[in-house]
Design an enzyme around this catalytic site. Structure first.
Site, PDB file in Angstrom:
ATOM      1  N   CYS A   1       1.035  -0.838  -0.161  1.00 54.90           N
ATOM      2  CA  CYS A   1      -0.214   0.113  -0.257  1.00 54.90           C
ATOM      3  C   CYS A   1       0.439   0.835  -0.230  1.00 54.90           C
ATOM      4  O   CYS A   1       2.195   1.410   0.828  1.00 54.90           O
ATOM      5  CB  CYS A   1      -0.756  -0.157   1.229  1.00 54.90           C
ATOM      6  SG  CYS A   1      -1.958   2.185   1.429  1.00 54.90           S
ATOM      7  N   GLY A   2       0.304   2.212  -1.044  1.00 54.70           N
ATOM      8  CA  GLY A   2       1.359   2.854  -1.180  1.00 54.70           C
ATOM      9  C   GLY A   2       1.259   4.651  -0.522  1.00 54.70           C
ATOM     10  O   GLY A   2       1.888   5.247  -0.468  1.00 54.70           O
TER      11      GLY A   2
END
Length: 296
Positions: free
Chosen positions: A124-125
């Site tokens: 998850c960026g």
């Protein structure tokens, strides 16, 4: 153990080479209990440090780490071109993988305003980003892009299903692929995290000099905001996901010029934004030149 690889050198998993490990499992099928060895997708922390400053810790499959480092750097806007990034070291240990990266001083200064520490979210960026502005940063507007036939999209999806050896082995990974305007798949990358798979694909394309304007990106996941953001940031003009998009992804795609396609499956698809690039079967598609085939 450490190494100083080139950007294009694929990196093996710690103690493994195919992204999977073997684990003993008690399996019940049809009322019969068996003990067997099962192939399980590897997942390790991958720490990225720019100019000796820690920036992000992701959880991902320990394959194609050089592709991942470059793709992440491009899709996050940390660098604007492959030539701005140097991989100084990739070190593997029992704890995971540490990647030391070097970027120009001006890029490093800009990065200081976006400091974050991501931990444990399988790629998850945006988890852990320190400000709303950093999450909702507008990507550059994509170019004209290709025009492709619906039949070409279907071909790309069929080829993607056949090009996931790690998922076939473990059943646990996502894939991101890039096909030319005829639907011929040219690049595929896999990872337990859908964002990581897309970053790896973007890195592989950049290293090969593939023009993201000349084809379509297909992914085996939903089209979240960040997937749309990464695609637009990389200059990809068409993104097709096998599952649904989110409302925020649609809004970003609309403003950035990205053609966003959801529910891309054998029985059809849904085009949410900029439908002019996808031609119904029977229309003449404007074919783009083919890219060099580097798909493994």
């Amino acid at each position: 153990m450490s190494a100083k690889p080139s950007l294009s050198e694929p990196q093996p998993a710690p103690g493994d080479s195919d992204g999977a490990v073997r684990r003993r499992v008690r399996r019940l099928r049809d009322g019969e209990l068996r003990v067997a060895m099962d192939a399980v997708a590897a997942e390790v922390p991958v720490a990225l440090a720019y100019n000796d400053e820690p920036f992000a810790v992701m959880l991902g499959t320990p394959q194609d780490i050089a592709d991942f480092a470059l793709g992440f750097s491009l899709s996050e806007g940390i660098v604007g071109a492959p030539g701005e990034l140097a991989i100084e070291d990739i070190a593997t240990s029992l704890e995971g993988i540490s990647v030391s990266l070097r970027i120009p001083p001006a890029r490093a200064a800009a990065l200081q305003s976006r400091r974050r520490n991501l931990q444990g979210r399988s790629g998850c960026g945006v988890c852990g980003t320190e400000s709303i502005e950093a999450v909702l940063r507008p990507p550059p507007r994509v170019g004209d892009g290709p025009r492709i036939a619906a039949s070409a999209l279907q071909r790309a999806l069929r080829e993607l299903r056949r090009s996931q050896p790690l998922n076939a082995l473990t059943g646990a990974t996502h894939a991101a692929g890039w096909a030319d305007a005829d639907g011929a798949l040219r690049f595929v990358r896999e990872d337990v995290g859908r964002h990581n798979a897309l970053d790896k694909l973007i890195g592989a394309m950049a290293l090969a000099g593939a023009d993201p304007q000349r084809g379509v990106c297909v992914v085996t996941s939903r089209a979240s905001y960040e997937m749309a953001m990464k695609a637009a940031q990389a200059g990809i003009a068409v993104l097709a996901a096998i599952s649904a998009p989110t409302a925020l992804a649609i809004a970003l795609a609309e403003t950035s010029g990205l053609t966003l396609i959801g529910f891309a499956r054998d029985d059809g698809h849904a085009v949410y934004t900029h439908p002019q690039r996808l031609l119904e079967d029977g229309d003449d598609a404007v074919a783009a030149p083919r890219a060099t085939d580097t798909n493994r």
